[in-house]
Every structure is written in C-alpha cells, then in structure tokens.
Design an enzyme around this catalytic site. Structure first.
Site, PDB file in Angstrom:
ATOM      1  N   ASP A   1       0.879   5.161   1.908  1.00 38.41           N
ATOM      2  CA  ASP A   1       0.226   5.811   3.041  1.00 38.41           C
ATOM      3  C   ASP A   1      -0.539   7.038   2.538  1.00 38.41           C
ATOM      4  O   ASP A   1       0.008   7.837   1.776  1.00 38.41           O
ATOM      5  CB  ASP A   1       1.269   6.233   4.090  1.00 38.41           C
TER       6      ASP A   1
ATOM      7  N   ARG B   1       8.693  -8.664  14.934  1.00 34.41           N
ATOM      8  CA  ARG B   1       9.029  -7.281  14.562  1.00 34.41           C
ATOM      9  C   ARG B   1       8.075  -6.347  15.292  1.00 34.41           C
ATOM     10  O   ARG B   1       6.863  -6.592  15.359  1.00 34.41           O
ATOM     11  CB  ARG B   1       8.859  -7.129  13.047  1.00 34.41           C
TER      12      ARG B   1
ATOM     13  N   HIS C   1       4.835   0.188  -0.237  1.00 33.61           N
ATOM     14  CA  HIS C   1       5.631  -0.647   0.672  1.00 33.61           C
ATOM     15  C   HIS C   1       4.764  -1.745   1.282  1.00 33.61           C
ATOM     16  O   HIS C   1       3.535  -1.714   1.175  1.00 33.61           O
ATOM     17  CB  HIS C   1       6.287   0.226   1.767  1.00 33.61           C
TER      18      HIS C   1
ATOM     19  N   HIS D   1       0.845  -1.192   0.000  1.00 36.99           N
ATOM     20  CA  HIS D   1       0.000   0.000   0.000  1.00 36.99           C
ATOM     21  C   HIS D   1       0.880   1.242   0.000  1.00 36.99           C
ATOM     22  O   HIS D   1       2.083   1.156   0.262  1.00 36.99           O
ATOM     23  CB  HIS D   1      -0.901   0.030   1.249  1.00 36.99           C
TER      24      HIS D   1
END
Ligand code: GA4
Length: 333
Positions: free
Chosen positions: A210, A275, A265, A208
């Site tokens: 941002d 993570r 990204h 996607h």
C-alpha cells in the site's frame, strides 16, 4: 458482479499457480491496545512483518456490522444499479479493474476519498435510492478507524523512542491529509471450475504494497488475505472478524528509513464464501515531504531515499502496475 458458468473463459490474468497448499500463518503478532507493552510489540511487528493484528480496540461491533450489512446490500443489487455509483478513476464503484494499468481481480469495490477538502463526490449520492443510512455508516466507521490509526501511529512513534509522539499521526489529523476508504466484495468463485483448471487460485486483488502510511483492514470471516514474509513465502492470514489488521505502507517505510517494512500482500478468492473487507488507508497531505525522520538517521547520507512529497509518490505509484516495486525509483543509488 455475477459469477457465470463459463468460468473456463476467465481471463488468465486472474489466475495464479499455487501448487503447494498455502501455509496458514498462526504467528500473526497480536497487539492488545490496552497492554503496557503495546508500543514495543507494534514496533517489533512493523520491523519483522509490516503487519499485525489489533485486539481489544474499543470500536463497537455494531458500528462495524452496520457498515458490513449496508455494503452487502449495495453489492447484492443489480449491476446496472451499482454502476450508477461509478466515478472518475479510481473512485466510486468498480468491478474487476484495479488501477489504470490493466490489473484485474475477482473483486468489486467502492472507493471513497475521506477528505472533505478533496473534490471527489461521495459515490453513494449518485444512487437513486436514499443512501443516507449507508453514507452515515461509512462516516461513523471511517471516523472510528481514523482515530484508531492515529492511536497506533502514536504508539509507533513512542515505541521508536521519538520524542515528538505525534510525528506520524499529525499527518493523518491534518485537515489536508489524503486518506482513502475502500469497501471490497470478493464473490465466492466456485469449486468445480477451479478444479478444472488444476489446483490454481483465482486472484481477488493481486500482490502489492500500500502506498500510504498505514492501512487498517477489517474483513468478515472469510479467508483470502495472504502476506509475503521476509523469505518470500506467502502465508494465509486466518480471518478474524472482531479484530483489525494493520499494514505498514510505503510512506511509513520511507519515514522510518526502511526500519519498518511495507508489507506485500494479496487476496485470493474463496471457493465457497464471499469476502467483504473494509480498509482505511491513512495518507499524508499531498505536499508533505516523505523523508526519513532525522532522529532515525544519524547522518543525512544514511538516508536510503531521495527527497519527495507524498503527492509526487502517489502520482508515480498510480501509474505503475500492482506488483511493481514502486519505491525503487525513489531509492538513492
Ligand atoms: C493499493 C491500496 C489502495 O487499495 C489503493 C489502490 C490503487 C487503486 O485501486 O487504484 C492502486 C494500488 C492501491 C497501488 C498502485 C496503483 C494504485 C492500484 C494501482 C495499480 C486505492 C491505493 O491507494 O493504492
């Protein structure tokens, strides 16, 4: 979120094929904020990648690790406890579901609205245990990254030769700015099951861009973040827990009339390590027009975009799927 042994039964939506080993991207533009040429490096990086790394920022590591530890303690709690922090979409605690349209990822998160004007309660206040320490870690961190994003936005304006240096950051400084803060936890997904499904990867957060102006991302030392280059190649970003990664968002692409690239990204799960990432999304006030800056277009006809406000764009964007190109309906034909 607990990773059970029946991973074979995982929803297909979580999986993507990456037959080739992913390229480790060693050319991430690195910007030292104290460097006299920082503004030029930033502008070049925004044009080429829509992505760069900030080193030598002055945000204390202690402030960052305080928040990381608080976030980890929260995510390590039993599911029933975490769910007490659920709020109306999209804020509060969420697990696997991203957005309103069926997007899923191997991720759990806490989403906060950082604008005190917007009535979206702090999800941490819904928890039984005293969460004052966690809340103040969030506040201290978001204030520091807000200032960092304003500094970067000023360097962008400067680097673009715009006389009004606060043309971008005044929107984030505005008391009605629409900024969001996200804490993500991507649990390790385990080796065996992934091998069993044949060299595929588990999606943590699907591809996607941002929607806001700028995103300031910090993660622990676990890899997973990938960006898409101009030629469509996906590359892996080596993690760096002491630096910040900056993404250009759709709003800034519009304001620069496409000169800055809003970077596509995604995050893939790591097999062995979990993570933790923290992302500040700097957005304009809802009523603000997102038109290309007059100094960046010689004639109005050269503007690539129709006229719309951030509120209109956000409403449209939130109805779409993660991988959709949300700006297309706002482009001039
Ligand atoms: C991507 C950036 C931020 O994480 C976010 C995301 C939001 C959500 O998680 O609800 C969105 C996504 C993000 C873009 C398109 C819409 C909205 C999920 C989705 C499918 C909080 C944001 O502002 O936009």
């Amino acid at each position: 979120m607990v990773v059970h042994s029946q991973q074979g039964a995982l929803n297909e939506l979580f999986l993507i094929k990456t037959c080739k080993p992913t390229n480790l991207f060693t050319e991430v533009p690195e910007v030292d904020l104290s460097h006299p040429e920082a503004k030029t490096l930033i502008v070049n990086a925004c044009k080429e990648f829509g992505f760069f790394k900030i080193i030598n920022h002055d945000i204390p590591m202690e402030l960052i690790s305080n928040l990381e530890n608080e976030a980890l303690s929260f995510f390590m709690q039993p599911q029933s406890e975490k769910e007490k922090a659920s709020l109306d979409d999209p804020f509060g605690y969420g697990s696997k579901r991203i957005g309103k349209n069926g997007d899923v990822g191997w991720v759990e998160y806490l989403l906060f609205n950082t604008n005190p004007d917007v009535i979206s309660p702090n999800p941490l206040l819904l928890l039984e245990q005293n969460q004052n320490v966690f809340s103040s870690a969030v506040n201290d961190y978001t204030l520091a990254v807000k200032n960092l994003s304003c500094e970067i936005l000023e360097l962008m304006a400067d680097g673009l030769g715009i006389e009004q240096r606060n043309v971008f950051n005044r929107l984030i400084r505005d008391e009605k700015s629409d900024c969001i803060f996200r804490l993500n936890h991507y649990p390790a997904c385990g080796e065996l099951e992934l091998q069993a499904i044949g060299g595929r990867n588990l999606i943590g957060f699907g591809e996607h861009t941002d929607p806001q102006m700028i995103s300031v991302l910090r993660s622990n030392n676990t890899s997973g973040l990938q960006i898409c280059l101009r030629d469509g190649t996906w590359v892996s970003i080596p993690p760096d827990q002491t630096s910040f990664f900056i993404n250009v968002g759709d709003s800034l692409q519009v304001m620069t009339n496409g000169s800055f690239r809003s970077v596509k990204h995604r995050v893939l799960s790591d097999t062995a390590m979990s993570r933790v990432s923290m992302i500040y999304f700097g957005g304009a006030p809802l009523t603000e027009k997102l038109a290309p800056l007059p100094s960046l277009v010689s004639k109005e006809e050269d503007s690539l975009y129709k006229e719309f406000t951030w509120g209109e764009y956000k409403k449209a964007a939130y109805k779409l799927r993660l991988a959709d190109n949300r700006l297309t309906p706002f482009e001039k034909s």
